[in-house]
Write a protein that holds these residues in place. Structure first.
Motif, short mmCIF file in Angstrom:
data_model
loop_
_atom_site.label_atom_id
_atom_site.label_comp_id
_atom_site.label_asym_id
_atom_site.label_seq_id
_atom_site.Cartn_x
_atom_site.Cartn_y
_atom_site.Cartn_z
N PRO A 92 0.80 -1.23 0.00
CA PRO A 92 0.00 0.00 0.00
C PRO A 92 0.83 1.28 0.00
O PRO A 92 0.45 2.26 -0.62
CB PRO A 92 -0.83 -0.10 1.28
N ASP A 93 1.99 1.27 0.67
CA ASP A 93 2.82 2.48 0.71
C ASP A 93 3.75 2.60 -0.49
O ASP A 93 4.55 3.53 -0.57
CB ASP A 93 3.61 2.55 2.01
N GLU A 94 3.65 1.67 -1.45
CA GLU A 94 4.49 1.70 -2.65
C GLU A 94 3.71 2.08 -3.91
O GLU A 94 4.28 2.11 -4.99
CB GLU A 94 5.12 0.33 -2.90
N THR A 95 2.41 2.35 -3.79
CA THR A 95 1.60 2.56 -5.00
C THR A 95 2.03 3.79 -5.79
O THR A 95 1.78 3.86 -6.98
CB THR A 95 0.09 2.63 -4.68
N ASP A 96 2.70 4.74 -5.16
CA ASP A 96 3.18 5.92 -5.88
C ASP A 96 4.49 5.66 -6.62
O ASP A 96 5.02 6.55 -7.29
CB ASP A 96 3.36 7.11 -4.94
N ALA A 127 -5.41 1.17 -2.07
CA ALA A 127 -4.28 1.24 -1.13
C ALA A 127 -4.78 1.52 0.29
O ALA A 127 -4.30 0.91 1.26
CB ALA A 127 -3.29 2.30 -1.58
N ARG A 128 -5.76 2.42 0.40
CA ARG A 128 -6.34 2.71 1.72
C ARG A 128 -6.96 1.45 2.31
O ARG A 128 -6.77 1.11 3.48
CB ARG A 128 -7.39 3.82 1.61
N ARG A 132 -4.29 -0.95 3.51
CA ARG A 132 -3.70 -0.48 4.77
C ARG A 132 -4.61 -0.79 5.94
O ARG A 132 -4.16 -1.16 7.01
CB ARG A 132 -3.42 1.02 4.72
#
Length: 150
Positions: A107-111, A127-128, A131
């Protein structure tokens, strides 16, 4: 959406807390950018059926749509994008059609990838949900996208 818009379905495919991103190989104007896999709904096909078919064709997997992510996003004229959360049932995803690479993202890598613009809102929501651990739960206001019976 107008009565004349065609639906393009896409899947926020998840497994072990990660989201699957697919890099486009064609057409040239989007090659190299990332998207949620899917494709066009055919006449007489329910959106969830189209998504299962498209994921089988594009990734070689069997998958189950879980819930529709609220919203829809315009594509080229006459087309709108609708996205579902999707659970993998069997198979290991591989790029078979229109993609040259796949990547699992936490989720913290989607960007970390250059998403197509129309996919960004659904990716942010997926992603939310990852998480928060709610990917398997129905999405508020999207009950029409659920499969199965209550």
């Amino acid at each position: 959406m107008t009565d004349h818009d065609r639906v393009v379905v896409a899947g926020a495919v998840y497994d072990r807390g990660r989201l699957l991103a697919a890099r486009r190989s064609a057409p040239a104007e989007v090659a190299g950018r990332w998207e949620l896999p899917g494709g066009k709904q055919e006449p007489g096909e329910r959106p969830e059926e189209a998504l299962v078919r498209e994921l089988r064709e594009e990734l070689g997997v069997e998958a189950e749509p879980v819930a529709r992510i609220p919203g829809e996003w315009p594509l080229k004229p006459g087309y709108v994008l609708r996205v579902w959360t999707v659970r993998l049932l069997s198979g290991e995803p591989r790029p078979l059609e229109d993609h040259d690479a796949l990547r699992w993202l936490a989720p913290d890598e989607t960007d970390a990838v250059d998403w197509l613009d129309q996919d960004r809102p659904a990716v942010a929501e997926a992603a939310r949900m990852l998480r928060e651990g709610t990917m398997d739960a129905p999405v508020d206001g999207a009950s029409e996208g659920l499969t199965g019976t209550p």
